[in-house]
Design a protein around this motif. Sequence first.
Motif, PDB file in Angstrom:
ATOM      1  N   GLU A   1      38.393   7.615 -36.055  1.00 20.25           N
ATOM      2  CA  GLU A   1      38.164   7.185 -37.433  1.00 20.25           C
ATOM      3  C   GLU A   1      37.340   8.207 -38.206  1.00 20.25           C
ATOM      4  O   GLU A   1      37.637   8.506 -39.380  1.00 20.25           O
TER       5      GLU A   1
ATOM      6  N   LEU B   1      35.863  -1.146 -46.134  1.00 23.85           N
ATOM      7  CA  LEU B   1      36.012  -0.961 -44.695  1.00 23.85           C
ATOM      8  C   LEU B   1      34.700  -1.261 -43.985  1.00 23.85           C
ATOM      9  O   LEU B   1      33.687  -0.623 -44.234  1.00 23.85           O
ATOM     10  N   ASN B   2      34.745  -2.231 -43.085  1.00 21.19           N
ATOM     11  CA  ASN B   2      33.562  -2.653 -42.334  1.00 21.19           C
ATOM     12  C   ASN B   2      33.892  -2.614 -40.848  1.00 21.19           C
ATOM     13  O   ASN B   2      34.408  -3.578 -40.289  1.00 21.19           O
ATOM     14  N   ASN B   3      33.580  -1.497 -40.219  1.00 18.38           N
ATOM     15  CA  ASN B   3      33.924  -1.296 -38.812  1.00 18.38           C
ATOM     16  C   ASN B   3      32.788  -1.810 -37.931  1.00 18.38           C
ATOM     17  O   ASN B   3      32.035  -1.056 -37.337  1.00 18.38           O
TER      18      ASN B   3
ATOM     19  N   THR C   1      38.163  -2.070 -36.937  1.00 19.14           N
ATOM     20  CA  THR C   1      39.192  -1.231 -37.540  1.00 19.14           C
ATOM     21  C   THR C   1      39.945  -0.401 -36.500  1.00 19.14           C
ATOM     22  O   THR C   1      40.659   0.533 -36.852  1.00 19.14           O
TER      23      THR C   1
ATOM     24  N   ASN D   1      29.697  -1.013 -43.058  1.00 25.47           N
ATOM     25  CA  ASN D   1      30.586  -0.422 -44.055  1.00 25.47           C
ATOM     26  C   ASN D   1      30.422   1.092 -44.038  1.00 25.47           C
ATOM     27  O   ASN D   1      29.316   1.612 -43.888  1.00 25.47           O
TER      28      ASN D   1
ATOM     29  N   LEU E   1      39.792   2.208 -49.315  1.00 22.30           N
ATOM     30  CA  LEU E   1      39.578   2.226 -47.872  1.00 22.30           C
ATOM     31  C   LEU E   1      39.178   0.838 -47.383  1.00 22.30           C
ATOM     32  O   LEU E   1      38.008   0.478 -47.346  1.00 22.30           O
ATOM     33  N   THR E   2      40.157   0.061 -47.005  1.00 21.83           N
ATOM     34  CA  THR E   2      39.938  -1.289 -46.501  1.00 21.83           C
ATOM     35  C   THR E   2      40.094  -1.315 -44.985  1.00 21.83           C
ATOM     36  O   THR E   2      40.568  -0.348 -44.370  1.00 21.83           O
ATOM     37  N   ASP E   3      39.721  -2.430 -44.378  1.00 26.39           N
ATOM     38  CA  ASP E   3      39.938  -2.585 -42.939  1.00 26.39           C
ATOM     39  C   ASP E   3      41.409  -2.393 -42.588  1.00 26.39           C
ATOM     40  O   ASP E   3      41.748  -1.715 -41.606  1.00 26.39           O
TER      41      ASP E   3
ATOM     42  N   MET F   1      42.479   1.236 -42.688  1.00 34.03           N
ATOM     43  CA  MET F   1      41.933   2.042 -41.601  1.00 34.03           C
ATOM     44  C   MET F   1      42.552   1.684 -40.265  1.00 34.03           C
ATOM     45  O   MET F   1      42.750   2.560 -39.409  1.00 34.03           O
TER      46      MET F   1
END
Length: 326
Positions: A57, A145-147, A240, A263, A290-292, A295
């Motif tokens: 990632e 995006l929250n990995n 993600t 995030n 850039l969303t989950d 990604m």
Amino acid sequence: MRSPLAAAAALLSSAALVAGCGLESANTFTPQAEPGLIEPVADEGAEITVGTKNFTEALILGKIAAIALQAAGFEVVDRSGIPGAAPARAAMLDGEVEFQWEYTGTGWLNYLGMPEGIPDQQEQYEAVREADLANGLTWLPPAPLNNTYAFAVRSEAVEELGGIDSLSDIAELPVEERTFCVESEFATRGDGFEPMLEAYGIPLGDPQGVPRDNVSVLDTGAVYTATDEGACNFGEVFTTDGRIASLDLTVLEDDRGYFPAYNVAPVVLTDVLEENPEIADVFAKIIPRLTDEVMIELNSRVDVGGETPADVALDWLVSEGLVTRG
């Protein structure tokens, strides 16, 4: 990526690690692109060094940044693939890297040494942004995006387990069905597996909670495989990771908000950003996209499909109209 228990010691030796391994790697090829929605904004001769850590990632995001900044007119020095979080952080603090994507929870817990994360995504971002200004670093607004950490179950077992869809539901299962696969770091962290089970009312080692024999500690990749094959019902995952979709795993809702927010956000040396404020404008076009889900797809193309991070990054930027092919 996230090991606050070892962060202090690792940071002390990080300068040596950077010097010993160097910041160059085989990941430094960046394809050329022409402007699209991202237009030339940099002053002539403006240069910026982009760094990344060395997992999928991070490499994809690093290529997105490098390509976008080139299209915006910057001369980009690409230092992709720094070996680990501590050397990556040290490279920024030492000024060897001027831009890097980072995760809000990582900055807060690992680098700043805070005792616990903040589940609310905006609050976590604001807290780490304010605290890191003292280190000469500016966090730009984060992506959706929250990995973060999560637990997943093989989708075909959801109904077998009573239609489970949240971590709270695990407490309703018979004890023998409360089986877990976790990686070694998460198994031993002060904010990891054992406190999570406490938060959900199924304490580790309790015969009426989660007996220790119900837990398998595995390498990260093996966790996904073991969960998919039914060796355990619940596997620790990153939200993600492309393998979630490729293995048809279902992520359970963290309905008590145990896990902190991770995030991703651009981090820039403050003096560099002050000299080149247009950097923020470039990433304002990228960040909301850039969303989950995005990604997960991009990670899967690399980890499952075997494509390179550079090709995947360029394809995505072109598909969004942000750049055009050179």
